[in-house]
Enzyme design. Sequence first.
Site, short mmCIF file in Angstrom:
data_model
loop_
_atom_site.label_atom_id
_atom_site.label_comp_id
_atom_site.label_asym_id
_atom_site.label_seq_id
_atom_site.Cartn_x
_atom_site.Cartn_y
_atom_site.Cartn_z
N THR A 97 46.48 53.41 41.08
CA THR A 97 45.67 53.07 39.97
C THR A 97 44.25 53.06 39.79
OG1 THR A 97 47.48 51.60 39.34
CG2 THR A 97 45.65 51.25 38.03
N SER A 143 39.94 45.73 46.15
CA SER A 143 39.67 44.96 45.00
C SER A 143 40.36 43.56 45.23
CB SER A 143 40.14 45.46 43.82
OG SER A 143 40.05 44.69 42.56
N HIS A 144 41.16 43.22 44.52
CA HIS A 144 41.93 41.92 44.66
C HIS A 144 42.94 41.63 46.00
CE1 HIS A 144 44.64 44.62 42.58
NE2 HIS A 144 45.58 44.04 43.21
N LYS A 192 37.38 54.59 46.53
CA LYS A 192 37.44 55.32 45.16
C LYS A 192 36.21 56.02 44.76
CE LYS A 192 36.58 52.05 41.83
NZ LYS A 192 36.61 51.22 40.70
N ASP A 196 36.84 38.73 41.37
CA ASP A 196 37.46 39.27 42.58
C ASP A 196 36.95 39.95 43.59
OD1 ASP A 196 37.15 41.66 41.25
OD2 ASP A 196 38.78 42.56 41.44
N ASP A 201 35.85 43.04 44.57
CA ASP A 201 34.84 43.72 44.24
C ASP A 201 34.15 43.60 42.99
OD1 ASP A 201 37.10 44.47 42.73
OD2 ASP A 201 36.58 46.74 42.75
N ASP A 227 35.02 43.24 39.81
CA ASP A 227 35.35 43.64 38.30
C ASP A 227 36.18 42.75 37.36
OD1 ASP A 227 37.60 44.46 39.90
OD2 ASP A 227 37.14 46.57 39.32
N ARG A 228 36.72 42.04 38.11
CA ARG A 228 37.72 41.02 37.36
C ARG A 228 37.08 39.67 36.93
NH1 ARG A 228 43.86 41.56 39.33
NH2 ARG A 228 43.75 44.06 39.39
N THR A 249 47.63 51.77 32.03
CA THR A 249 46.98 50.89 32.82
C THR A 249 45.89 51.44 33.85
OG1 THR A 249 48.76 49.35 32.94
CG2 THR A 249 47.18 49.33 34.94
N GLU A 273 42.03 44.68 29.80
CA GLU A 273 43.26 44.87 30.45
C GLU A 273 43.79 42.96 30.77
OE1 GLU A 273 44.32 48.21 33.10
OE2 GLU A 273 42.31 47.56 33.85
N GLU A 274 45.18 43.12 30.66
CA GLU A 274 45.60 41.88 30.87
C GLU A 274 45.41 41.31 32.11
OE1 GLU A 274 48.10 41.91 33.14
OE2 GLU A 274 47.93 44.07 33.31
N SER A 275 45.17 42.35 33.20
CA SER A 275 45.01 42.03 34.62
C SER A 275 43.64 41.42 34.93
CB SER A 275 45.21 43.16 35.45
OG SER A 275 44.66 44.05 35.01
N LYS A 294 35.20 47.95 34.52
CA LYS A 294 35.42 46.32 34.05
C LYS A 294 34.19 45.41 34.81
CE LYS A 294 39.52 45.57 36.96
NZ LYS A 294 39.91 46.88 37.20
N ARG A 329 55.79 44.57 37.82
CA ARG A 329 55.32 43.82 36.84
C ARG A 329 56.37 43.75 35.73
NH1 ARG A 329 50.79 43.00 39.82
NH2 ARG A 329 49.45 44.89 40.61
C1 VG1 Z 1 46.20 46.71 38.85
C2 VG1 Z 1 46.08 45.97 37.34
C3 VG1 Z 1 45.26 46.94 36.72
C4 VG1 Z 1 44.13 47.36 37.04
C5 VG1 Z 1 44.20 47.87 38.52
C6 VG1 Z 1 42.84 47.79 39.30
O1 VG1 Z 1 46.91 47.89 38.93
O2 VG1 Z 1 47.57 45.79 36.75
O3 VG1 Z 1 45.34 46.65 35.22
O4 VG1 Z 1 43.18 48.18 36.35
O5 VG1 Z 1 44.89 46.81 39.29
O6 VG1 Z 1 42.15 46.57 39.36
P1 VG1 Z 1 48.56 47.84 39.05
O7 VG1 Z 1 48.87 49.53 39.41
O8 VG1 Z 1 48.59 47.20 40.32
O9 VG1 Z 1 49.25 47.11 38.15
V1 VG1 Z 1 41.03 46.26 40.41
O10 VG1 Z 1 39.96 44.97 40.03
O11 VG1 Z 1 42.46 45.82 41.82
O12 VG1 Z 1 40.23 47.40 41.09
CO CO Z 2 38.61 44.54 41.32
#
Ligand code: VG1
Ligand code: CO
Length: 544
Positions: free
Chosen positions: A18, A113-114, A126, A278, A280, A282-283, A345, A364-366, A377, A497
Site C-alpha cells: 500500500t 510509518s505506523h 518509498k 504516527d 512518519d 502523515d496520520r 486504499t 482515509e479512515e485510517s 496525507k 481489516r
Molecule cells: C494502511 C491504511 C491505509 C494507508 C496505509 C499507509 O494500509 O489502511 O489507509 O494509506 O496504511 O499509511 P493497509 O494496506 O495496511 O490497510 V501510513 O501512515 O502507514 O504510510
Molecule cells: Co504514516
Amino acid sequence: MQIENIATEPYNDQNPGTSGLRKKVRIFQQPGYLENFVQSIFDSLEGFTGQTLVLGGDGRYFNRIAIQIIIKIAAANGFGQLIIGQGGLLSTPAASHIIRKYKAFGGLILSASHNPGGPDEDFGIKYNVSNGGPAPEKYTDAFYQRSQIIDSYKTAKIDDVDLDRIGPQQIDELKITIIDPVTDYAELMQSIFNFNLLKQSISSGYISLLFDAMSAITGPYAKRILVDMLGASPESVINAEPLEDFGGHHPDPNLAHAHELAERMFSADAPTFGAASDGDGDRNMITGSNIFVTPSDSLAIIAANAHLIPAYSKGISGVARSMPTSQAVDRVAANYNIPCYETPTGWKFFGNLLDAGKITLCGEESFGTGSDHVREKDGLWAVLFWLNLIARKRQSVAGIVHEHWQKFGRDIYCRHDYEAVENSIANGIVEHLRSQLPTLLGQSFGEYVVKFADEFSYEDPIDGSTSQNQGIRIGFENGSRIVFRLSGTGTVGATLRIYIERFEADASRHDQDAQEALGDLIALAEQFCEIKKRTGRTAPNVTT
Ligand code: VG1
Ligand code: CO
C-alpha cells in the site's frame, strides 16, 4: 568520483505494498537488499541525470545507515543534487513539500510509518515522484519487475556524508544540501492557516492543547509550530523526542496506542483539544475534551468547514475518500454540490485527482487527511485545521461534531483489525467471501437487504489506469456497508481489516457507542467471513 559496479543476486520479495516496501529490519540488512531495491527504482526511471533527489526518513532504527548507502547509489547513478533533512530526518508530508518546492525529480522516504521500529521491528522505503506524491502503481510494478532480474548495482566510492551540518557540501560533481527538516514545512503551514488567531486563542487560554508525537518524527515539527510559533506551553507536546524504537511503542495514533493522550483527554481536567501523529507524521488522531473524532467524521467536518480557513476561503473543488472510509464526506459533497470520488486504499490514488484540480481535500479512515497543499496525507496540517476551526467557530470539539451530525446525520463507523493471521487462513477467508458474492444480491439478513456485493475495482478518471481486487464490499439498501480487505503494510502474516458503518439520521440517537450501535452488523460480518471461527480468536487486535 570513482564508481563501482557490484554484482548482486535478486531477492524475490521486493513487491511494494500500500505504501512502499516494508520488511523487518533484518531483511533489509541482508547483503545487497536495500541496494538492489534502490538500484531497481533508478533503473526504472528516466531523465534524472543532474536532477535533484530528496532524501529523509522518520528516524527509526537503520535510518542513518540506509541514508549513507542511498547517497552513494544516487551519486553513482548520476543525480546532480541530494537534498537531505538534517540528521536524515524528514516527515512524509515535509518530504512531499520539499520535492514540490525545490522542483526535485523525486524523493526517497525511509519509513514503515505506523509499524514499530528497532532492530527486530520494521523498516521501509518509498519512492515519491515529482508532484511530491507516492509513486503510482505503474512505477511500483516496474520497480518490482526490475528487482526480480537485477544483477548489479552502482555505488560511488565516497566517504560518509556529515548529515548533521546544515548547508551545501560538494563531492566532485554532486551537490549535497542538508536542510533543516522543519523550516520549509512550518512556512507552508503559516501560509495556510490563521496563525495570529491561533496565537490569541492559545495565549488567552481559550484553547488548551495536548499533542502526542509518540516518540516519532513529528516531535520537532510540533515543538517548532505549536510551541515556538503559536505559543503553546512546552508541556503541551509529549513524547517529543524522536527515538529509533519509538520508546518500544507502536507509533500509531489511535486510542489504543496513544493511550497516554487518551487517558488525559478522557479525564476530568482534559484540555480542550488533543491530537497524535504516527511514525512518519502523515496520520492524525483528533480528540476533544471527552470526545474522539473518527477519521471519517473528521474528513467530513473539514470539508464542511473548509471555507472558514484562509487557504480554502474560496471554497473547495471536490473531495475524495478511500473506499472503506465512511460515507460522511459524501453527504457534505452532495450538500455543497461538488464531486466526491471513491478511490482504493492508499494515498497514491489521490495524486492524479489533486494534480488535475478535481479535488481539494481527501482522506482515509485510517487517520489520514490532507489537501492539495502537498501530495501526502498530513498529520500536523489536520491538527492545525482543527485548531483553526475551534478558534474561528468558538466552539468545542464536541460542539463542532454534534452540530455536524445534526445537519448531515451521523455515519456510525468502526474498523476491526485481526493482525498476524496465518496466510493460508487469511486467503481462505478471502476465497470464502468471494464465493458468496454471486448469491448475496437481494438476500435479507434481518433488516438488512443486500443492495450490492462485489470486489472493488477502480478506473482512474485522469489517466484511465485500472486497479482490481481492492476489497470486498457488501452494501445494504439502507446505506449500511461491510467491507473486508487484507492489509498491504503488515510484515507478519496477514492482517484482515473489517470496516463497518451504518447511517443514523435521528439526532436523538447520535450519542450511541459505535460498537453497540453496530452490534448486529458486526455479527453479520462474522457470519460472512468466519474470522473468529477459522482462527479461534475471540476479538480483534485493534478496534478503531
Ligand atoms: C494502511 C491504511 C491505509 C494507508 C496505509 C499507509 O494500509 O489502511 O489507509 O494509506 O496504511 O499509511 P493497509 O494496506 O495496511 O490497510 V501510513 O501512515 O502507514 O504510510
Ligand atoms: Co504514516
